[in-house]
Design an enzyme around this catalytic site. Sequence first.
Site, short mmCIF file in Angstrom:
data_model
loop_
_atom_site.label_atom_id
_atom_site.label_comp_id
_atom_site.label_asym_id
_atom_site.label_seq_id
_atom_site.Cartn_x
_atom_site.Cartn_y
_atom_site.Cartn_z
N HIS A 106 0.83 -1.22 0.00
CA HIS A 106 0.00 0.00 0.00
C HIS A 106 0.86 1.26 0.00
O HIS A 106 0.38 2.33 -0.36
CB HIS A 106 -1.02 -0.01 1.15
N ASP A 156 -0.14 -7.44 1.80
CA ASP A 156 0.38 -6.07 1.75
C ASP A 156 1.92 -6.10 1.81
O ASP A 156 2.53 -5.81 2.83
CB ASP A 156 -0.21 -5.27 2.92
N GLN A 247 0.36 5.98 11.52
CA GLN A 247 0.49 6.51 10.17
C GLN A 247 1.92 7.01 9.92
O GLN A 247 2.46 7.77 10.73
CB GLN A 247 -0.53 7.64 10.01
N GLY A 248 2.55 6.55 8.86
CA GLY A 248 3.94 6.89 8.58
C GLY A 248 4.90 5.76 8.94
O GLY A 248 6.03 5.71 8.46
N ASP A 249 4.46 4.87 9.82
CA ASP A 249 5.28 3.68 10.13
C ASP A 249 5.10 2.59 9.08
O ASP A 249 5.89 1.64 9.02
CB ASP A 249 4.90 3.11 11.50
N SER A 250 4.07 2.72 8.27
CA SER A 250 3.76 1.70 7.27
C SER A 250 5.00 1.33 6.45
O SER A 250 5.80 2.19 6.10
CB SER A 250 2.70 2.23 6.30
C1 4AZ Z 1 -1.24 4.05 8.56
O1 4AZ Z 1 -2.18 4.77 8.33
C2 4AZ Z 1 -1.31 3.16 9.74
N1 4AZ Z 1 -1.96 1.16 14.23
C3 4AZ Z 1 -0.24 2.35 10.04
C4 4AZ Z 1 -0.29 1.51 11.13
C5 4AZ Z 1 -1.40 1.48 11.91
C6 4AZ Z 1 -2.48 2.29 11.63
C7 4AZ Z 1 -2.42 3.13 10.54
C8 4AZ Z 1 -1.44 0.57 13.08
O2 4AZ Z 1 -0.24 4.04 7.85
#
Ligand code: 4AZ
Length: 303
Positions: A106, A156, A247-250
């Site tokens: 993603h 993913d 968000q941003g750790d993805s």
């Molecule tokens: C994101 O939006 C996201 N709590 C990444 C990890 C988590 C939630 C959102 C896990 O990239």
Amino acid sequence: METEVVSQILHMKDPTSNSTHKNIIDWFLGVVGLKPDENTQPPITNPPNLNCPKCTCGLALKHKRIVGGVETLVNEYPWMVALHYNNRFFCGASLINDKYVLTAAHCVNGFNKDRLSAVFLDHDRSNSYETTTFTRKIKSILRHKSYGQGGSYNNDIALLKLDQAVSLSDMTRPVCLPPTGRSFTGLNGIAVGWGATEQHGQTSAKLREVSVPIMSNSDCKNTGYKNRITDNMMCAGFNEGKKDSCQGDSGGPLHVINGNFHQVVGIVSWGEGCAQPNYPGVYTRVNRFITWIMANTKDSCYC
Ligand code: 4AZ
């Protein structure tokens, strides 16, 4: 997605091949996810034509020892990569060999590879003098072809091929891939990233890490996620929330430490908000994709 055992590739010992008492106990502990730490990684055979130098995966720069986490040491995780799009940070990734980084599908969905770059050795993104970073452009993006099929965020996972190999050293080394067949339930996962430190918050300038227990998938299906959890996912977190990736750790790693070696057992993938009670973080279950990873990175040197 994948069930094939690749013990040939990873040269894993078949735990059932020796019937000593200890091996049976080890095998049982392995099956239930409680195998004690081992200080060895299975050797990997690299293609002979590549002349791969000897190297070691998964060693943090200093082995001592996001929402609710702590700042890492500078360059503590030598495989940690910041992905940039149009020179702006947007996702994490992990170096897995000398030519490929592993990230979430993603993160790179619909992206133009020419605007992507992988930044190595960063720590404080707001300080360009603190560390000497280096950057690779991306030669190709391989998103798993079943990404999003059979459930949103299913499969993913993506591989980015670097335009030029990185030379491996103590400062820049790949993370170890996890063995197939283990669930990792009950072990502590360490998520690392520059993501937001609170839900709807800003991404972090400094790299951070958080330790979260890995849940069984049956427990995870009893959270608010119910049947949104597929076999290709892994959940980690606390029932009461508090600590999580965000968000941003993805795209970044969820590690398990095996002896001194860090294995990338998960890829930060999704979640309902961050650190919400009854909604743990959801990660791509990397050891379901070992065959896919090995088949698509044959032109690289593993450690
Ligand atoms: C994101 O939006 C996201 N709590 C990444 C990890 C988590 C939630 C959102 C896990 O990239």
